[in-house]
Enzyme design. Structure first.
Site, short mmCIF file in Angstrom:
data_model
loop_
_atom_site.label_atom_id
_atom_site.label_comp_id
_atom_site.label_asym_id
_atom_site.label_seq_id
_atom_site.Cartn_x
_atom_site.Cartn_y
_atom_site.Cartn_z
N LYS A 22 0.84 -1.21 0.00
CA LYS A 22 0.00 0.00 0.00
C LYS A 22 0.87 1.25 0.00
CE LYS A 22 -1.79 1.78 3.96
NZ LYS A 22 -1.50 3.22 4.08
N ASN A 23 1.85 1.28 0.89
CA ASN A 23 2.63 2.51 1.04
C ASN A 23 3.60 2.74 -0.12
OD1 ASN A 23 1.29 3.04 3.37
ND2 ASN A 23 2.99 2.58 4.76
N CYS A 118 -4.51 13.23 12.94
CA CYS A 118 -5.27 12.00 12.78
C CYS A 118 -5.12 11.19 14.05
CB CYS A 118 -4.80 11.23 11.56
SG CYS A 118 -3.19 10.52 11.76
N ARG A 123 0.76 14.99 13.05
CA ARG A 123 1.26 14.76 11.68
C ARG A 123 1.37 16.03 10.85
NH1 ARG A 123 -0.98 9.01 9.58
NH2 ARG A 123 0.96 9.00 8.45
N PRO A 124 2.31 16.90 11.19
CA PRO A 124 2.51 18.12 10.40
C PRO A 124 3.10 17.84 9.02
CG PRO A 124 4.19 17.93 12.11
CD PRO A 124 3.26 16.77 12.29
N ASP A 307 4.47 0.89 12.30
CA ASP A 307 3.25 0.24 11.82
C ASP A 307 3.08 -1.18 12.39
OD1 ASP A 307 2.54 2.47 10.42
OD2 ASP A 307 2.97 1.68 8.44
N ARG A 399 -8.75 0.02 4.39
CA ARG A 399 -7.83 0.97 3.77
C ARG A 399 -6.54 0.28 3.36
NH1 ARG A 399 -5.73 4.91 7.48
NH2 ARG A 399 -4.29 4.96 5.74
C1 UD1 Z 1 4.41 6.88 6.29
C2 UD1 Z 1 3.51 5.69 6.13
C3 UD1 Z 1 2.95 5.25 7.47
C4 UD1 Z 1 4.07 5.02 8.47
C5 UD1 Z 1 5.02 6.23 8.52
C6 UD1 Z 1 6.24 6.00 9.39
C7 UD1 Z 1 2.61 6.03 3.89
C8 UD1 Z 1 1.42 6.33 3.06
N1 UD1 Z 1 2.43 6.04 5.23
O1 UD1 Z 1 3.62 7.95 6.78
O2 UD1 Z 1 2.23 4.04 7.29
O3 UD1 Z 1 3.53 4.81 9.76
O4 UD1 Z 1 5.47 6.56 7.20
O5 UD1 Z 1 6.93 4.89 8.98
O6 UD1 Z 1 3.68 5.77 3.40
N2 UD1 Z 1 6.70 14.72 10.44
C9 UD1 Z 1 6.91 16.05 10.69
N3 UD1 Z 1 6.85 16.93 9.63
C10 UD1 Z 1 6.57 16.53 8.36
C11 UD1 Z 1 6.36 15.16 8.11
C12 UD1 Z 1 6.44 14.26 9.18
O7 UD1 Z 1 7.16 16.44 11.82
O8 UD1 Z 1 6.52 17.38 7.46
C13 UD1 Z 1 6.75 13.75 11.57
C14 UD1 Z 1 5.39 13.06 11.78
O9 UD1 Z 1 4.53 13.86 12.56
C15 UD1 Z 1 5.79 11.80 12.47
C16 UD1 Z 1 7.16 11.47 11.83
O10 UD1 Z 1 7.61 12.68 11.23
O11 UD1 Z 1 5.95 12.00 13.85
C17 UD1 Z 1 7.10 10.38 10.77
O12 UD1 Z 1 6.20 10.73 9.77
P1 UD1 Z 1 6.42 10.33 8.24
O13 UD1 Z 1 7.65 9.49 8.09
O14 UD1 Z 1 6.30 11.54 7.41
O15 UD1 Z 1 5.15 9.41 7.98
P2 UD1 Z 1 4.18 9.45 6.75
O16 UD1 Z 1 4.94 9.64 5.49
O17 UD1 Z 1 3.03 10.35 7.04
#
Ligand code: UD1
Length: 420
Positions: A22-23, A118, A123-124, A307, A399
């Site tokens: 999925k990811n 969420c 999740r910024p 995850d 999902r």
């Molecule tokens: C992706 C995965 C999700 C997985 C996560 C971590 C997809 C669709 N989803 O989510 O299943 O749990 O990686 O392995 O691929 N953060 C910031 N600023 C940003 C972006 C992220 O502070 O601009 C923080 C988030 O709040 C969180 C951490 O970074 O605490 C990790 O998030 P991130 O690696 O971005 O996860 P996703 O890409 O949303």
């Protein structure tokens, strides 16, 4: 909204086939917007999130063909007709934000509803925006939208304060058509990043270093259509590995890349699970040794995946001795603890840590699937719980797990579904 009724079952046994990731497929679908020509993607799982991404791409003018019998979709975008993504889609799926990089690179503009928080935390998106700004985008935030504009993106050096998966992917996609060279430092190293880079390179991009903490992207003028097979879903793989362990069963898991689940293998082996790599797949046996506790700390790849945290917590509720689980990636990813406790797990939370006393005989209860992986964890807990466990709000599970009920029942579980 739908419920699963999960009855206690004996040890699971037999074979299960893992679907495409999925990811990996979601950003790959978004990246197809960058191509001049048709992209064919194989091993696509039939999931609610994939369906939302298909709708999103159609709303931008792509012609999307879905053939789930053959796990294939094709995407062709002659002209992008809309550069805006409404909240209605973003709130259904945060991954809608993946189109930001491709839209901006292809058309010079992207306006996307701001994803809110969420169930697993705030999740910024600051790191996505930081990267796009360095590539020359003017970003305006307001009224629930983020708008990025750039006549032509240019290369730049982006240091990510945290190796965010989504930010690495968005910036990498945007940089493919930028003028000059982009370097992403402290990039995420997840296998899904490598799969996306491989897809983009087949389309004509010039990306090096994906899978390490430094990714270098040399911008190209244009990219073409291609054909790509998505990697197997490592979290679905881990889920079935835990299913074998929690039921003290013996399962052969097909379509697996063992390297992608190294930390999951290591932790299950510490618990006493026996894991063998065979020509046909990965054999996971939870019936050889008495299973014991272990401690877990979630980290970016190649550390233990966040995850898999809730799924392990379900398992550790049943093993001998206490375990500690520390969540470092998301700030609020213990929503399932209250639900597992309703089944008798007796887990205590202290900040980012959870203490799991273990050795519990779980009891069936009515529980709520608070997010995708939490939902799957509750279903697995239900397999070992006395009586019937009723897991509601399973749209979360839809999902991200293709044919979850059918795959579990094929191994001897008794899961039924009630849709309202
Ligand atoms: C992706 C995965 C999700 C997985 C996560 C971590 C997809 C669709 N989803 O989510 O299943 O749990 O990686 O392995 O691929 N953060 C910031 N600023 C940003 C972006 C992220 O502070 O601009 C923080 C988030 O709040 C969180 C951490 O970074 O605490 C990790 O998030 P991130 O690696 O971005 O996860 P996703 O890409 O949303």
């Amino acid at each position: 909204m739908g419920k699963f009724l999960v009855e206690k079952c004996g040890p699971l046994s037999g074979e299960v086939e893992i679907s495409g990731s999925k990811n990996a497929v979601l950003p790959i679908m978004a990246a197809a917007l960058l191509a001049e020509g048709r992209c064919e993607i194989n091993d696509v799982p039939a999931l609610r999130d994939v369906d939302v991404m298909c709708r999103l791409l159609r709303s931008m003018g792509s012609v999307v063909t879905e053939d789930y019998e053959n796990a294939t979709i094709s995407i062709e975008t002659e002209k992008i007709v809309a550069e805006e993504v409404p909240y209605e889609l973003v709130k259904r799926m945060r991954a809608s934000f993946f189109v930001m990089g491709p839209l901006l690179a292809k058309t010079g503009r992207a306006k996307i509803a701001q994803p809110g928080g969420c169930a697993i935390g705030e999740r910024p998106i600051d790191l996505h925006l930081k990267g796009l700004r360095i590539l020359g985008a003017q970003i305006t935030e307001g009224h629930g939208y983020v708008e990025a504009v750039a006549e032509k993106l240019h290369g730049g050096k982006v240091y990510l304060d945290f190796p965010s998966v989504g930010a690495t992917e968005n910036i990498m996609m945007a940089a493919t058509l930028a003028e000059g060279v982009t370097v992403i430092e402290n990039a995420a190293e997840e296998p899904e990043i490598v799969d996306l880079a491989n897809f983009l390179n087949k389309m004509g991009a010039r990306i090096k270093g994906a899978g390490t903490d430094t990714i270098k992207i040399e911008g190209v003028e244009a990219m073409h259509g291609t054909r790509h097979t998505v990697i197997p879903d490592r979290i679905e793989t881990g889920t079935f590995m835990v299913a074998a362990a929690i039921t003290r069963g013996d399962i052969l898991i097909r379509n697996v890349v063992p390297d992608h689940v190294k930390p999951v293998i290591a932790k299950l082996v510490e618990c006493g699970v026996v894991i063998e790599d065979t020509d046909e797949g990965m054999r996971v046996r939870g019936n050889v040794n008495p299973l014991i506790s272990t401690d877990i700390k979630t980290l970016p790849y190649p550390g233990f995946p966040t995850d898999m945290q809730s799924l392990f917590m379900a398992l550790l509720a049943t093993t001998e001795g206490p375990s500690v689980v520390i969540e470092t990636v998301f700030e609020n990813r213990f929503m399932h603890v209250g639900e597992l406790n309703r089944m008798g797990a007796n887990i205590k939370i202290d900040g980012k840590s959870a203490l799991i006393p273990g050795q519990r005989k779980l009891l069936g209860a009515q529980v709520i699937s608070t997010d995708l992986r939490a939902g799957a964890a509750l279903v697995l807990a239900g397999l070992t719980a006395e009586g019937v466990t009723e897991v509601s709000e399973i749209y979360h599970i839809d999902r991200g797990y293709e044919k979850f009920k059918e795959k579990l029942n094929g191994l001897g579980a008794k899961v039924s579904r009630i849709d309202d």
